[in-house]
Design an enzyme around this catalytic site. Structure first.
Site, PDB file in Angstrom:
ATOM      1  N   THR A   1       0.844  -1.205   0.000  1.00 60.94           N
ATOM      2  CA  THR A   1       0.000   0.000   0.000  1.00 60.94           C
ATOM      3  C   THR A   1       0.878   1.253   0.000  1.00 60.94           C
ATOM      4  O   THR A   1       1.953   1.251   0.615  1.00 60.94           O
ATOM      5  CB  THR A   1      -0.876   0.019   1.273  1.00 60.94           C
ATOM      6  OG1 THR A   1      -1.717  -1.145   1.256  1.00 60.94           O
ATOM      7  CG2 THR A   1      -1.766   1.250   1.345  1.00 60.94           C
ATOM      8  N   GLY A   2       0.389   2.306  -0.643  1.00 60.48           N
ATOM      9  CA  GLY A   2       1.083   3.592  -0.561  1.00 60.48           C
ATOM     10  C   GLY A   2       1.382   4.171  -1.929  1.00 60.48           C
ATOM     11  O   GLY A   2       1.069   3.574  -2.965  1.00 60.48           O
TER      12      GLY A   2
ATOM     13  N   THR B   1       4.286   4.672  -3.386  1.00 60.72           N
ATOM     14  CA  THR B   1       5.297   3.916  -4.156  1.00 60.72           C
ATOM     15  C   THR B   1       4.644   2.684  -4.773  1.00 60.72           C
ATOM     16  O   THR B   1       4.859   2.367  -5.951  1.00 60.72           O
ATOM     17  CB  THR B   1       6.474   3.509  -3.239  1.00 60.72           C
ATOM     18  OG1 THR B   1       6.829   4.616  -2.419  1.00 60.72           O
ATOM     19  CG2 THR B   1       7.687   3.085  -4.060  1.00 60.72           C
TER      20      THR B   1
ATOM     21  N   GLY C   1       6.201  -0.799  -0.075  1.00 57.50           N
ATOM     22  CA  GLY C   1       7.062   0.323   0.283  1.00 57.50           C
ATOM     23  C   GLY C   1       7.404   0.312   1.760  1.00 57.50           C
ATOM     24  O   GLY C   1       7.133  -0.666   2.472  1.00 57.50           O
ATOM     25  N   ALA C   2       8.017   1.391   2.227  1.00 57.94           N
ATOM     26  CA  ALA C   2       8.347   1.523   3.656  1.00 57.94           C
ATOM     27  C   ALA C   2       8.528   2.998   3.973  1.00 57.94           C
ATOM     28  O   ALA C   2       8.749   3.820   3.080  1.00 57.94           O
ATOM     29  CB  ALA C   2       9.620   0.757   3.987  1.00 57.94           C
ATOM     30  N   ASP C   3       8.444   3.305   5.258  1.00 60.03           N
ATOM     31  CA  ASP C   3       8.693   4.680   5.708  1.00 60.03           C
ATOM     32  C   ASP C   3      10.159   4.879   6.075  1.00 60.03           C
ATOM     33  O   ASP C   3      10.696   5.977   5.942  1.00 60.03           O
ATOM     34  CB  ASP C   3       7.780   5.000   6.898  1.00 60.03           C
ATOM     35  CG  ASP C   3       6.322   4.868   6.489  1.00 60.03           C
ATOM     36  OD1 ASP C   3       5.913   5.586   5.557  1.00 60.03           O
ATOM     37  OD2 ASP C   3       5.618   4.003   7.043  1.00 60.03           O
TER      38      ASP C   3
ATOM     39  N   GLY D   1       2.832   4.099   7.632  1.00 61.48           N
ATOM     40  CA  GLY D   1       2.487   5.512   7.422  1.00 61.48           C
ATOM     41  C   GLY D   1       1.112   5.641   6.780  1.00 61.48           C
ATOM     42  O   GLY D   1       0.365   6.564   7.052  1.00 61.48           O
TER      43      GLY D   1
ATOM     44  N   GLU E   1      -0.343  -5.682   5.795  1.00 62.89           N
ATOM     45  CA  GLU E   1       0.986  -5.749   5.158  1.00 62.89           C
ATOM     46  C   GLU E   1       1.849  -6.795   5.850  1.00 62.89           C
ATOM     47  O   GLU E   1       2.550  -7.588   5.204  1.00 62.89           O
ATOM     48  CB  GLU E   1       1.661  -4.375   5.215  1.00 62.89           C
ATOM     49  CG  GLU E   1       0.975  -3.353   4.329  1.00 62.89           C
ATOM     50  CD  GLU E   1       1.502  -1.940   4.478  1.00 62.89           C
ATOM     51  OE1 GLU E   1       1.251  -1.145   3.568  1.00 62.89           O
ATOM     52  OE2 GLU E   1       2.145  -1.627   5.486  1.00 62.89           O
TER      53      GLU E   1
HETATM   54  C1  5RP Z   1       1.497   1.879   4.304  1.00 65.98           C
HETATM   55  C2  5RP Z   1       2.966   1.706   4.268  1.00 65.98           C
HETATM   56  C3  5RP Z   1       3.695   2.331   3.134  1.00 65.98           C
HETATM   57  O1  5RP Z   1       4.440   1.335   2.492  1.00 65.98           O
HETATM   58  C4  5RP Z   1       4.614   3.396   3.656  1.00 65.98           C
HETATM   59  O2  5RP Z   1       3.859   4.309   4.428  1.00 65.98           O
HETATM   60  C5  5RP Z   1       5.313   4.123   2.515  1.00 65.98           C
HETATM   61  O3  5RP Z   1       4.394   4.898   1.820  1.00 65.98           O
HETATM   62  P1  5RP Z   1       4.774   5.710   0.519  1.00 65.98           P
HETATM   63  O4  5RP Z   1       5.142   4.705  -0.529  1.00 65.98           O
HETATM   64  O5  5RP Z   1       3.508   6.465   0.177  1.00 65.98           O
HETATM   65  O6  5RP Z   1       5.921   6.635   0.856  1.00 65.98           O
HETATM   66  O7  5RP Z   1       3.572   1.090   5.110  1.00 65.98           O
HETATM   67  O8  5RP Z   1       0.937   1.343   5.471  1.00 65.98           O
END
Ligand code: 5RP
Length: 218
Positions: free
Chosen positions: A28-29, A31, A82-84, A96, A103
């Protein structure tokens, strides 16, 4: 090159890891939204996807990617998310976007976890990004007090209900020196559903979009 262009670069690079014709795990997100666009270009060759959020499900269905319930699937070959934040051991802070629990479930059910980030997400020590913790609503204040005892400053993410009907506390002020230990400690607080540390099950591959192209970290 801005952060979104770097995210897009990493996301499209992840297509290389979709080798079979089975079901792909999708995170999700913003990316991952680029990854879903990429995945749609090979939708005829894969069976479909399992999704970590209602938002990703909607986008995939709009693009004609079949979405399966995880309970209908065996082990997933590849999960892309993705990841924060990501450290050099490929331990992550995620959530995030509030989708951390689903996830984490798909990551656990997958053979390979390919994490896609832009270069700004790489850190030496996790914790600058507030650590999301999904909590059963009635336990919110109790869990917050327990987190304060651990040295964190929990902030209620107001107005947000997760896809599972729960709430989120974002924990500020933690330098996470022992991610596995903290992940387990937070999970042990009654009322916590999941926390956003992905250290017990880190990523297997990190694709980092940057000015110099996409770097691969194992
Ligand atoms: C959602 C997540 C996302 O992977 C993380 O927040 C990164 O988001 P983005 O790709 O919008 O920077 O963990 O729960």
């Amino acid at each position: 090159m801005n952060a979104d262009e770097m995210k897009k670069q990493a996301a499209w690079a992840a297509l290389e890891y979709i080798k079979g014709d089975g079901i792909v795990g999708v995170g999700t997100g913003s990316t991952v939204n680029h990854f879903i666009d990429a995945l749609a270009t090979i939708k005829g060759r894969i069976e479909g996807a399992v999704s970590s959020s209602e938002a990703s499900t909607k986008k995939m269905q709009e693009l004609g990617i079949k979405v399966f319930d995880l309970n209908e699937c065996n082990e997933i070959e590849v999960y892309v998310d993705g990841a924060d934040e990501a450290n050099s051991l490929l331990e992550l802070v995620k959530g995030g976007g509030g989708a951390l629990t689903r996830e984490k479930i798909i990551a656990a059910a997958s053979k390979q976890f390919v994490c896609i980030v832009d270069a700004t997400k790489q850190v030496d020590i996790l914790g600058k990004f507030p650590l999301p913790v999904e909590v059963i609503p009635m336990a919110r204040s109790y869990v917050a007090r327990e987190i304060v005892k651990l040295g964190g400053q929990p902030v209620y993410r107001e107005g947000v209900i997760t896809d599972n009907g729960n709430v989120i506390l974002d924990v500020h002020g933690m330098d996470i020196m022992e991610p596995i230990k903290l992940e387990k400690t937070l999970n042990d607080i009654v009322g916590v559903v999941t926390n956003g540390l992905f250290a017990m099950r880190p990523a297997d591959v990190l694709l980092v979009g940057s000015e110099d192209g996409t770097q691969t970290v194992h």
